[in-house]
Design a protein around this motif. Structure first.
Motif, PDB file in Angstrom:
ATOM      1  N   LEU A  27      49.816 -18.740 -56.289  1.00 48.26           N
ATOM      2  CA  LEU A  27      50.863 -18.402 -55.605  1.00 48.26           C
ATOM      3  C   LEU A  27      51.057 -18.877 -54.332  1.00 48.26           C
ATOM      4  O   LEU A  27      52.225 -18.897 -53.714  1.00 48.26           O
ATOM      5  CB  LEU A  27      50.418 -16.693 -55.792  1.00 48.26           C
ATOM      6  CG  LEU A  27      50.860 -16.314 -53.928  1.00 48.26           C
ATOM      7  CD1 LEU A  27      51.919 -15.684 -54.509  1.00 48.26           C
ATOM      8  CD2 LEU A  27      49.861 -15.066 -53.753  1.00 48.26           C
TER       9      LEU A  27
ATOM     10  N   PHE B 252      51.348 -13.685 -60.863  1.00 45.62           N
ATOM     11  CA  PHE B 252      49.954 -14.208 -60.345  1.00 45.62           C
ATOM     12  C   PHE B 252      48.947 -13.390 -60.915  1.00 45.62           C
ATOM     13  O   PHE B 252      48.948 -12.408 -60.299  1.00 45.62           O
ATOM     14  CB  PHE B 252      50.047 -15.087 -59.075  1.00 45.62           C
ATOM     15  CG  PHE B 252      51.047 -16.027 -58.566  1.00 45.62           C
ATOM     16  CD1 PHE B 252      51.982 -16.966 -58.915  1.00 45.62           C
ATOM     17  CD2 PHE B 252      52.038 -14.967 -57.618  1.00 45.62           C
ATOM     18  CE1 PHE B 252      52.627 -17.716 -58.940  1.00 45.62           C
ATOM     19  CE2 PHE B 252      53.465 -15.917 -57.445  1.00 45.62           C
ATOM     20  CZ  PHE B 252      53.448 -16.581 -58.091  1.00 45.62           C
TER      21      PHE B 252
ATOM     22  N   PHE C  83      50.866  -9.966 -57.156  1.00 50.89           N
ATOM     23  CA  PHE C  83      49.402 -10.378 -57.777  1.00 50.89           C
ATOM     24  C   PHE C  83      48.172  -9.919 -58.134  1.00 50.89           C
ATOM     25  O   PHE C  83      47.790  -7.617 -58.100  1.00 50.89           O
ATOM     26  CB  PHE C  83      49.683 -10.852 -56.243  1.00 50.89           C
ATOM     27  CG  PHE C  83      47.947 -12.070 -56.408  1.00 50.89           C
ATOM     28  CD1 PHE C  83      47.985 -13.557 -56.819  1.00 50.89           C
ATOM     29  CD2 PHE C  83      46.246 -11.475 -56.328  1.00 50.89           C
ATOM     30  CE1 PHE C  83      46.687 -14.044 -56.798  1.00 50.89           C
ATOM     31  CE2 PHE C  83      45.608 -12.779 -56.922  1.00 50.89           C
ATOM     32  CZ  PHE C  83      45.501 -13.558 -56.454  1.00 50.89           C
TER      33      PHE C  83
ATOM     34  N   SER D 226      56.601 -10.431 -54.969  1.00 46.66           N
ATOM     35  CA  SER D 226      56.287 -11.361 -56.192  1.00 46.66           C
ATOM     36  C   SER D 226      55.169 -10.114 -56.130  1.00 46.66           C
ATOM     37  O   SER D 226      54.445  -9.381 -55.633  1.00 46.66           O
ATOM     38  CB  SER D 226      55.179 -12.850 -56.195  1.00 46.66           C
ATOM     39  OG  SER D 226      54.405 -12.144 -54.674  1.00 46.66           O
TER      40      SER D 226
ATOM     41  N   VAL E 271      53.820  -9.968 -50.608  1.00 37.56           N
ATOM     42  CA  VAL E 271      52.847  -9.625 -52.037  1.00 37.56           C
ATOM     43  C   VAL E 271      53.142  -8.400 -52.191  1.00 37.56           C
ATOM     44  O   VAL E 271      51.837  -7.859 -51.781  1.00 37.56           O
ATOM     45  CB  VAL E 271      52.040 -11.146 -52.170  1.00 37.56           C
ATOM     46  CG1 VAL E 271      51.367 -10.413 -53.352  1.00 37.56           C
ATOM     47  CG2 VAL E 271      51.961 -12.052 -51.775  1.00 37.56           C
TER      48      VAL E 271
END
Length: 128
Positions: free
Chosen positions: A121, A111, A83, A81, A10
């Motif tokens: 998440l 997210f 965050f 991803s 992440v």
């Protein structure tokens, strides 16, 4: 349920620079704390606020700021991803804007910490 290996990495995004050192340090505190939280629950977060360590060991001015920006964006693209740290200074962050553009253009899910982001998440990362 465990985090899928392909969704473990992440990129943690948010404001870093600021117009005074106290805000820079606070941005770092928020980002590092959020990254630590992600690490504690099983993710492998990339924490751009940890890059200051390079400047402790490298000769003065030997790492151009543009290299740091590119290094961070490369990791943003490599992670599964993004965050985004809850930080009131995010709205004025040019770096965050570039990170989000890179994430959205590459189809990565984003997210937000301030919108049940940890739960969302985790649900995404453990889904079959």
């Amino acid at each position: 349920m465990s985090i899928r290996a392909d969704r473990r990495m992440v990129y943690v995004a948010g404001a870093y620079s600021a117009d005074n050192v106290l805000h820079v340090l606070d941005n770092m505190r928020l980002g590092i704390a959020c990254s630590a939280k992600l690490l504690q629950v099983g993710f492998s977060p990339f924490c751009p606020w940890a890059d200051h360590v390079f400047y402790f060991v490298a000769p003065a001015n030997s790492i151009p700021l543009e290299s740091i920006y590119q290094y961070s964006l490369d990791y943003c693209l490599a992670c599964a991803s993004v965050f985004v740290v809850d930080n009131p200074r995010n709205s004025g962050s040019g770096g965050l804007k570039k990170e989000l553009e890179a994430a959205y253009c590459s189809g990565k899910p984003v997210f937000w910490e301030n919108a049940n982001g940890f739960t969302t998440l985790q649900n995404w990362a453990t889904a079959a």
